[in-house]
Design an enzyme around this catalytic site. Structure first.
Site, PDB file in Angstrom:
ATOM      1  N   GLY A   1      37.672 -23.598  11.207  1.00 59.47           N
ATOM      2  CA  GLY A   1      37.943 -24.675  12.144  1.00 59.47           C
ATOM      3  C   GLY A   1      36.980 -24.653  13.317  1.00 59.47           C
TER       4      GLY A   1
ATOM      5  N   LYS B   1      42.015 -23.975  19.537  1.00 56.78           N
ATOM      6  CA  LYS B   1      41.540 -23.611  18.216  1.00 56.78           C
ATOM      7  C   LYS B   1      42.198 -24.586  17.241  1.00 56.78           C
ATOM      8  CE  LYS B   1      41.413 -19.275  17.086  1.00 56.78           C
ATOM      9  NZ  LYS B   1      41.820 -17.913  16.633  1.00 56.78           N
TER      10      LYS B   1
ATOM     11  N   ASP C   1      41.336  -4.448  14.001  1.00 56.79           N
ATOM     12  CA  ASP C   1      39.951  -4.903  14.153  1.00 56.79           C
ATOM     13  C   ASP C   1      39.461  -4.640  15.577  1.00 56.79           C
ATOM     14  OD1 ASP C   1      37.579  -5.874  13.181  1.00 56.79           O
ATOM     15  OD2 ASP C   1      38.091  -7.981  13.414  1.00 56.79           O
TER      16      ASP C   1
ATOM     17  N   VAL D   1      36.686 -24.421  17.865  1.00 59.98           N
ATOM     18  CA  VAL D   1      37.297 -24.142  19.164  1.00 59.98           C
ATOM     19  C   VAL D   1      36.779 -25.197  20.136  1.00 59.98           C
ATOM     20  CG1 VAL D   1      37.643 -22.472  21.000  1.00 59.98           C
ATOM     21  CG2 VAL D   1      37.402 -21.694  18.651  1.00 59.98           C
TER      22      VAL D   1
ATOM     23  N   GLY E   1      33.312 -22.835  12.890  1.00 62.43           N
ATOM     24  CA  GLY E   1      33.248 -21.840  11.823  1.00 62.43           C
ATOM     25  C   GLY E   1      33.882 -22.360  10.563  1.00 62.43           C
ATOM     26  N   GLY E   2      34.034 -21.458   9.587  1.00 61.86           N
ATOM     27  CA  GLY E   2      34.531 -21.873   8.294  1.00 61.86           C
ATOM     28  C   GLY E   2      35.960 -22.367   8.316  1.00 61.86           C
TER      29      GLY E   2
END
Length: 577
Positions: free
Chosen positions: A26, A43, A137, A28, A23-24
């Site tokens: 980093g 991560k 969230d 996993v 992803g933006g």
């Protein structure tokens, strides 16, 4: 280790076995921890983020928060730190499926299973709240179900057979309003609008009851297969959370007990003082409601070790992934409208409807002075002066009543319009970069698809742009306006956001990406940069999911100014992580 290095390479004491998600912020990784003889999920931040103290602190906060919550339904954190200038987080590696993916494949769950799962999430939330934290969230994609080692599909599991984790504490925050500013650039980056409590859109600092509201949204969706509110654009969705009453779950799915309606709707109360006082109270009330209807909810297993597990990656999210892969959703889920509310409010298409109970008076039988004929024959003309006046008054009364109705309806429509504008204003305030003060900006008259627009001068600290325009639009208006920018400037695609202000040209546009619940990289926004005819550096970006578009300028900045604007944007406004 660089981003293209294959499996088998070393990252400190870890041997990389594969990439689980990118992803933006980093990646996993699946890795083997030789020191502890176990496979883990790592991560790892991209090198450029490790140099930014804001991102470093947010990463450390996520690790510290999750590591200190010793609750079985929170993913264990083994360790975190820095290796060769790169921040990493070492987590338990689990295979499973998140609730969003499961709902997409199977539809609504058996009520007993839904209540069982909500109870497990509630235990994690109560532990966080007891520690002074608000998750902020709570949503189906952040609830992970441990996979079964016996080969049974999770879609076929029954109540009491699941073990759930509440994941992604990367944006969790203390409920203490004096604890300092949020670590994300824009307020709306924290949380998903489909599940956010009304007070999250402006009001008192959120406490644990904001998570209770979100958990009630999750329970609503698990029971019905639909979210409590659906709207054609983000401003409409915010309006629904603020003003519209949700439907009773039993009205959307036959067979649900009415007692469960009361539990869910109390959890969705607009006024947090009217909600359940804790997540555990919501879960206990839901369990009791089913028991009163003769449905017993089995107690779940008490520890994940009691559930057969295999290795896999965690669902991605705000912190760029966690530690679990899950089956690809075969049928994507989508929110459906839950019907028009009983109170006044905008409906699809922008119209407003009067509240239930308003109707024009009509004659319900013969006029006064005209007796009904028992035989059913119409009586002859036997009117006196009084009865003639009464008959003449009927259409006059109807006209007056209709006029009153139209006046009230117009007023209610005006109020509904005011509510929509209020919702758009709140949404816009949440999309502003963190160092832009809305109070110092001018409000522009909306035009076209634009619902609300601010025109601002220099930022509070003087860094970044010298001026900016920030708007929220209905429908696809924000994306359309961005596309018009790209077309007008004839911009070519860039490799990444770092292309703004660097390379041969330094001008162009790029998609901003994040990870979806399946671990795939998906577009969440777009960024463009160019130098205009006056030599000003210009940066434009849009977040389609919140309907926002922003255009900022650095007067006289030229091409070097593009790099300055991009760095400012990454620190204050980037949601792509």
């Amino acid at each position: 280790m660089d981003d293209t290095e294959p499996a088998g390479e070393q990252f400190g004491d870890y041997r990389v076995l594969g990439v689980l998600g990118t992803g933006g912020m980093g990646r996993v990784l699946r890795a083997h921890d030789a020191a502890h003889e176990r496979d883990v999920a790592l991560k790892v931040l991209h090198p450029q983020w490790a140099q930014d103290e804001g991102y470093r602190e947010r990463f450390r906060r996520e690790a510290r928060i999750a590591a200190r919550l010793h609750e079985p339904h929170v993913i264990p954190i083994h360790r975190f730190g820095e290796i060769d200038g790169r921040l990493f987080l070492d987590m338990r590696l689990v295979e499973g499926e998140d609730l969003a993916s499961l709902l997409g494949r199977s539809g609504p769950l058996d009520p007993a299973r839904a209540v069982d799962l909500v109870g497990q999430v509630a235990r994690a939330l109560d532990a966080a709240h007891a520690d002074g934290l608000v998750h902020r969230d709570v949503k189906p994609s952040n609830v992970l179900l441990v996979g079964r080692g016996d080969g049974v599909d999770l879609a076929d599991a029954a109540a009491g057979e699941d073990f759930a984790y509440l994941v992604d504490f990367g944006i969790a925050r203390t409920a203490d309003p004096g604890a300092g500013p949020p670590l994300t650039g824009t307020g709306l980056a924290v949380g998903s609008t489909e599940y956010m409590a009304p007070e999250r859109f402006g009001g008192p600092p959120p406490d644990g009851r904001a998570d209770v509201y979100s958990l009630a949204c999750v329970l609503f969706e698990l029971l019905t297969g639909q979210r409590p509110f659906a709207a054609p654009d983000p401003a409409g969705l915010m309006h629904a959370h603020l003003y519209e009453p949700p439907a009773a779950p039993s009205s959307l799915r036959a067979g649900l007990p009415r007692q469960l309606d009361d539990v869910v709707l109390r959890g969705l109360a607009k006024d947090r003082e009217q909600r359940w006082g804790s997540a555990g109270a919501l879960a206990a009330a839901a369990r009791a409601a089913l028991a009163a209807d003769g449905v017993e909810v089995p107690r779940p297993v008490e520890h994940p070790d009691a559930v057969p597990t295999v290795q896999g990656p965690l669902p991605p999210g705000d912190g760029d992934g966690r530690s679990v892969t899950r089956p690809r959703a075969l049928v994507p889920s989508a929110p459906t409208a839950v019907g028009a509310p009983a109170t006044v409010g905008p409906v699809a298409g922008g119209a407003a409807v009067p509240a239930a109970g308003w109707s024009a008076p009509v004659a319900a039988g013969p006029p006064a002075g005209v007796p009904a004929d028992p035989a059913g024959d119409r009586p002859g003309p036997r009117y006196g002066v009084g009865s003639l006046l009464a008959v003449a008054a009927v259409p006059v009364l109807v006209v007056i009543a209709l006029g009153v109705l139209l006046l009230v309806t117009d007023r209610r429509a005006d109020r509904a319009g005011d509510q929509v504008r209020d919702a758009a204003g709140r949404l816009l305030a949440f999309t502003l970069p963190s160092d832009v003060d809305a109070g110092s900006c001018d409000t522009a008259d909306p035009a076209g698809d634009v619902l609300r627009e601010l025109r601002c001068g220099p930022t509070q600290d003087g860094e970044g742009p010298t001026s900016g325009r920030y708007a929220v639009a209905a429908g696809t208006g924000a994306g359309d306006a961005f596309a018009a920018d790209v077309s007008a400037q004839d911009l070519a695609p860039l490799d990444d956001v770092y292309g703004c202000g660097s390379g041969d040209d330094g001008q162009g546009w790029v998609a901003v990406t994040d990870l979806d619940p399946d671990g795939d990289e998906v577009e969440v926004g777009r960024l463009a940069c160019w130098v205009d005819d006056d030599g000003d550096a210009v940066l434009s970006w849009t977040w389609p999911d919140v309907g926002s578009r922003s255009v900022v300028e650095l007067r006289g900045g030229g091409e070097p100014g593009l790099s300055d604007l991009r760095s400012w944007w990454a620190a204050t406004a980037d949601r792509g992580y």
